[in-house]
Design a protein around this motif. Structure first.
Motif, PDB file in Angstrom:
ATOM      1  N   VAL A 181       0.905  -1.269   0.110  1.00  0.00           N
ATOM      2  CA  VAL A 181       0.007  -0.043   0.109  1.00  0.00           C
ATOM      3  C   VAL A 181       0.992   1.312  -0.125  1.00  0.00           C
ATOM      4  O   VAL A 181       1.680   1.330   1.055  1.00  0.00           O
ATOM      5  N   ILE A 182       0.514   2.342  -1.059  1.00  0.00           N
ATOM      6  CA  ILE A 182       1.418   3.301  -1.095  1.00  0.00           C
ATOM      7  C   ILE A 182       0.311   4.389  -0.979  1.00  0.00           C
ATOM      8  O   ILE A 182      -0.700   4.573  -1.602  1.00  0.00           O
ATOM      9  N   HIS A 183       0.544   5.280   0.069  1.00  0.00           N
ATOM     10  CA  HIS A 183      -0.534   6.236   0.476  1.00  0.00           C
ATOM     11  C   HIS A 183      -0.013   7.921  -0.050  1.00  0.00           C
ATOM     12  O   HIS A 183       0.891   8.117   0.213  1.00  0.00           O
ATOM     13  N   CYS A 184      -0.784   8.259  -0.998  1.00  0.00           N
ATOM     14  CA  CYS A 184      -0.600   9.564  -1.730  1.00  0.00           C
ATOM     15  C   CYS A 184      -1.689  10.509  -1.434  1.00  0.00           C
ATOM     16  O   CYS A 184      -2.766  10.265  -1.847  1.00  0.00           O
ATOM     17  N   ALA A 185      -1.600  11.553  -0.344  1.00  0.00           N
ATOM     18  CA  ALA A 185      -3.001  12.326   0.145  1.00  0.00           C
ATOM     19  C   ALA A 185      -3.723  12.653  -1.176  1.00  0.00           C
ATOM     20  O   ALA A 185      -4.870  12.625  -0.946  1.00  0.00           O
ATOM     21  N   SER A 186      -3.153  13.642  -1.997  1.00  0.00           N
ATOM     22  CA  SER A 186      -3.972  13.917  -3.262  1.00  0.00           C
ATOM     23  C   SER A 186      -2.935  14.220  -4.274  1.00  0.00           C
ATOM     24  O   SER A 186      -1.948  13.457  -4.478  1.00  0.00           O
ATOM     25  N   VAL A 187      -3.498  14.979  -5.251  1.00  0.00           N
ATOM     26  CA  VAL A 187      -2.746  15.186  -6.555  1.00  0.00           C
ATOM     27  C   VAL A 187      -1.309  15.405  -6.510  1.00  0.00           C
ATOM     28  O   VAL A 187      -0.480  14.625  -7.175  1.00  0.00           O
ATOM     29  N   GLY A 188      -0.790  16.297  -5.643  1.00  0.00           N
ATOM     30  CA  GLY A 188       0.551  16.463  -5.650  1.00  0.00           C
ATOM     31  C   GLY A 188       1.449  15.232  -5.128  1.00  0.00           C
ATOM     32  O   GLY A 188       2.640  15.137  -5.740  1.00  0.00           O
ATOM     33  N   GLU A 189       0.968  14.819  -4.003  1.00  0.00           N
ATOM     34  CA  GLU A 189       1.555  13.254  -3.849  1.00  0.00           C
ATOM     35  C   GLU A 189       1.613  12.264  -4.830  1.00  0.00           C
ATOM     36  O   GLU A 189       2.524  11.678  -5.001  1.00  0.00           O
ATOM     37  N   VAL A 190       0.723  12.354  -5.714  1.00  0.00           N
ATOM     38  CA  VAL A 190       0.466  11.014  -6.583  1.00  0.00           C
ATOM     39  C   VAL A 190       1.384  11.553  -7.510  1.00  0.00           C
ATOM     40  O   VAL A 190       2.223  10.641  -8.078  1.00  0.00           O
ATOM     41  N   LEU A 191       1.630  12.688  -8.164  1.00  0.00           N
ATOM     42  CA  LEU A 191       2.509  13.332  -9.084  1.00  0.00           C
ATOM     43  C   LEU A 191       3.875  13.034  -8.532  1.00  0.00           C
ATOM     44  O   LEU A 191       4.953  12.640  -9.295  1.00  0.00           O
ATOM     45  N   ALA A 192       4.331  13.394  -7.347  1.00  0.00           N
ATOM     46  CA  ALA A 192       5.617  13.195  -6.747  1.00  0.00           C
ATOM     47  C   ALA A 192       6.126  11.766  -6.657  1.00  0.00           C
ATOM     48  O   ALA A 192       7.262  11.394  -6.913  1.00  0.00           O
ATOM     49  N   ALA A 193       5.207  10.683  -6.442  1.00  0.00           N
ATOM     50  CA  ALA A 193       5.408   9.412  -5.993  1.00  0.00           C
ATOM     51  C   ALA A 193       5.367   8.630  -7.570  1.00  0.00           C
ATOM     52  O   ALA A 193       5.838   7.525  -7.582  1.00  0.00           O
ATOM     53  N   SER A 194       5.038   9.449  -8.451  1.00  0.00           N
ATOM     54  CA  SER A 194       4.732   8.522  -9.964  1.00  0.00           C
ATOM     55  C   SER A 194       6.275   7.894 -10.336  1.00  0.00           C
ATOM     56  O   SER A 194       6.323   6.740 -10.604  1.00  0.00           O
ATOM     57  N   SER A 195       7.287   8.662 -10.164  1.00  0.00           N
ATOM     58  CA  SER A 195       8.600   8.041 -10.680  1.00  0.00           C
ATOM     59  C   SER A 195       8.964   6.861  -9.640  1.00  0.00           C
ATOM     60  O   SER A 195       9.456   5.814 -10.040  1.00  0.00           O
ATOM     61  N   LEU A 196       8.721   6.848  -8.318  1.00  0.00           N
ATOM     62  CA  LEU A 196       9.032   5.926  -7.181  1.00  0.00           C
ATOM     63  C   LEU A 196       8.168   4.613  -7.602  1.00  0.00           C
ATOM     64  O   LEU A 196       8.625   3.477  -7.717  1.00  0.00           O
ATOM     65  N   ILE A 197       6.822   4.806  -8.014  1.00  0.00           N
ATOM     66  CA  ILE A 197       5.927   3.775  -8.139  1.00  0.00           C
ATOM     67  C   ILE A 197       6.326   3.133  -9.611  1.00  0.00           C
ATOM     68  O   ILE A 197       6.295   1.779  -9.640  1.00  0.00           O
TER      69      ILE A 197
ATOM     70  N   ASN B 124       1.977  -6.412  -6.496  1.00  0.00           N
ATOM     71  CA  ASN B 124       0.283  -6.276  -6.191  1.00  0.00           C
ATOM     72  C   ASN B 124       0.561  -4.607  -5.655  1.00  0.00           C
ATOM     73  O   ASN B 124       0.871  -4.574  -4.648  1.00  0.00           O
ATOM     74  N   LEU B 125       0.221  -3.607  -6.183  1.00  0.00           N
ATOM     75  CA  LEU B 125       0.144  -2.166  -5.824  1.00  0.00           C
ATOM     76  C   LEU B 125      -1.104  -1.650  -5.533  1.00  0.00           C
ATOM     77  O   LEU B 125      -2.041  -1.566  -6.484  1.00  0.00           O
ATOM     78  N   LEU B 126      -1.254  -1.016  -4.464  1.00  0.00           N
ATOM     79  CA  LEU B 126      -2.547  -0.283  -4.011  1.00  0.00           C
ATOM     80  C   LEU B 126      -2.196   0.949  -3.730  1.00  0.00           C
ATOM     81  O   LEU B 126      -1.842   1.218  -2.371  1.00  0.00           O
ATOM     82  N   ILE B 127      -2.731   1.997  -4.329  1.00  0.00           N
ATOM     83  CA  ILE B 127      -2.364   3.323  -4.136  1.00  0.00           C
ATOM     84  C   ILE B 127      -3.507   3.930  -3.450  1.00  0.00           C
ATOM     85  O   ILE B 127      -4.622   3.951  -4.196  1.00  0.00           O
TER      86      ILE B 127
END
Length: 428
Positions: free
Chosen positions: A56-72, A83-86
């Motif tokens: 499970v990877i928790h990204c609060a909102s848009v900014g965190e999703v964008l920031a985490a995209s490279s890591l994911i 198996n990834l659950l965002i």
């Protein structure tokens, strides 16, 4: 005892929380009413297409999703079977997850931090680890994870002096959180020391830098940018106002009207931060009788404003421009990520409110990759100056890109830390 009082307080105000999310936010954006039971931990087991326990990877909102995209994406490449659950907190976050990853990951809301909801979520999902971006430190979720021997990994962690003092005011609850964290990867030594001062075991602390710097244009993005430049005539002066908020929309449009007096063919691409603002900005443009088209309709006819009413395109829109203005900064919202623009060698203009990115802006400004303005008049002046001085505009972009390059490497360091807690690695 502290967590009991915290949980009781949450239950007492739960009617207000539900009213705010379902009624108030739901009225502005009906998407808040969808999947509402997930906010209480009722996550369908049908979310998971494979029998393996998810990360499970928790990204609060848009900014965190964008920031985490490279890591994911790095995790997906290193572990194709994973198996990834965002998880996220907002409808725009869900939309961004879908835009970024299509159907290659699962997504749902992280439950509100009621004790029962957090326990239910963990029981149903049964994750092999919980990876939290930045400082989404929910006491019940973290405590229940620790109790169930689920590793809690806090990555890309940051803690401002203001937030540090806030955590100090609830010392007992903060100690519970810090004792339950398995590993923390922070932006810098200053952030790490603050977490340690709050009770985090020093051996659990690692300094990796910010993953937000690990941005590099993909071949698909480069192709998209070339198409956008042809579509919107790259010979004219183009600027993007990204992630703007109410009140700020008006300031941006006022600055553009001033710019048009000296650069009548200039194009503003305005991208509101939240999708519920698209129609409001369209109404503002109509009121001001400014010619505009919508990106979603893809029918641009040389108007002076393009309303970016789509998701997942902001980085490419930045790259198609001469210069960018990063929203949330002319009002006291703390600003948004300037690196999405800087990575494409597009210089940054920002308002003075940048505390959400105080780990980025000081160096970006020091390297002269960003220009700070305090109101719409100063914004208009900066735009006029840069539109008249192509070389200065290009230098601003090159300096911004250099800031990104100077700070890259956090993804590899963070991935190495996460790997230690993946079941496929532990079994080897």
């Amino acid at each position: 005892m502290a967590r009991i009082f915290y949980s009781l307080a949450l239950l007492l105000i739960s009617p207000l929380i539900i009213f705010y999310l379902y009624v108030l936010r739901g009225k502005k954006n009906p998407a808040y009413r969808k999947h509402f039971m997930q906010r209480f931990g009722f996550v369908s087991k049908q979310l998971f297409k494979t029998p393996t326990r998810p990360l499970v990877i928790h990204c609060a909102s848009v900014g965190e999703v964008l920031a985490a995209s490279s890591l994911i994406n790095a995790l997906k490449q290193a572990h194709p079977e994973l198996n990834l659950l965002i998880t996220c907190n907002t409808p725009t976050g869900r939309e961004q997850i879908k835009a970024q990853f299509k159907n290659t990951v699962q997504s749902c809301y992280l439950p509100i931090d009621f004790s029962g909801a957090s326990a239910r979520f963990l029981k149903r999902v049964n994750p092999q680890a919980l990876c939290i971006l930045e400082t989404e430190l929910w006491p019940n979720l973290i405590a229940h994870s620790h109790k169930q021997n689920i590793p809690v990994l806090v990555v890309n962690a940051r803690l401002s002096e203001k937030s540090f003092k806030g955590y100090q005011k609830v010392e007992q609850l903060t100690h519970i959180i810090m004792r339950s964290i398995t590993l923390l990867a922070s932006h810098n030594e200053a952030d790490a020391k603050r977490f340690i001062s709050l009770g985090l075991n020093k051996d659990k602390s690692h300094v990796t830098g910010s993953i937000k710097f690990d941005i590099s244009p993909t071949a698909q993005q480069i192709h998209t940018v070339e198409v956008l430049k042809q579509q919107y005539n790259s010979q004219r002066f183009i600027w993007v106002a990204g992630s703007t908020h109410p009140i700020e929309h008006e300031k941006v449009l006022a600055a553009h009207q001033i710019l048009l007096k000296t650069q009548p063919d200039a194009l503003l691409i305005i991208a509101p931060r939240h999708s519920e603002q698209f129609e409001k900005v369209a109404a503002l443009l109509s009121q001001k009788t400014m010619s505009f088209s919508r990106r979603s309709e893809n029918n641009y006819q040389n108007e002076s404003v393009l309303l970016a009413d789509t998701l997942g395109e902001l980085q490419c829109l930045y790259a198609a421009a001469n210069i960018s203005f990063i929203g949330g900064s002319l009002i006291a919202r703390g600003g948004h990520n300037p690196l999405e623009s800087a990575a494409f060698s597009v210089g940054v203009i920002s308002g003075p409110h940048t505390y959400n990115f105080d780990h980025v802006y000081p160096e970006l400004i020091k390297l002269k990759g960003a220009c700070i303005v305090h109101n719409e008049e100063e914004l208009a002046t900066a735009l006029v100056n840069y539109s008249n001085n192509t070389k200065a505009c290009q230098i601003l972009g090159k300096k911004a890109a250099q800031c990104v390059i100077n700070n890259q490497g956090a993804i590899d360091k963070t991935l190495a830390l996460i790997n230690q807690f993946l079941e496929s690695k532990r079994d080897q």
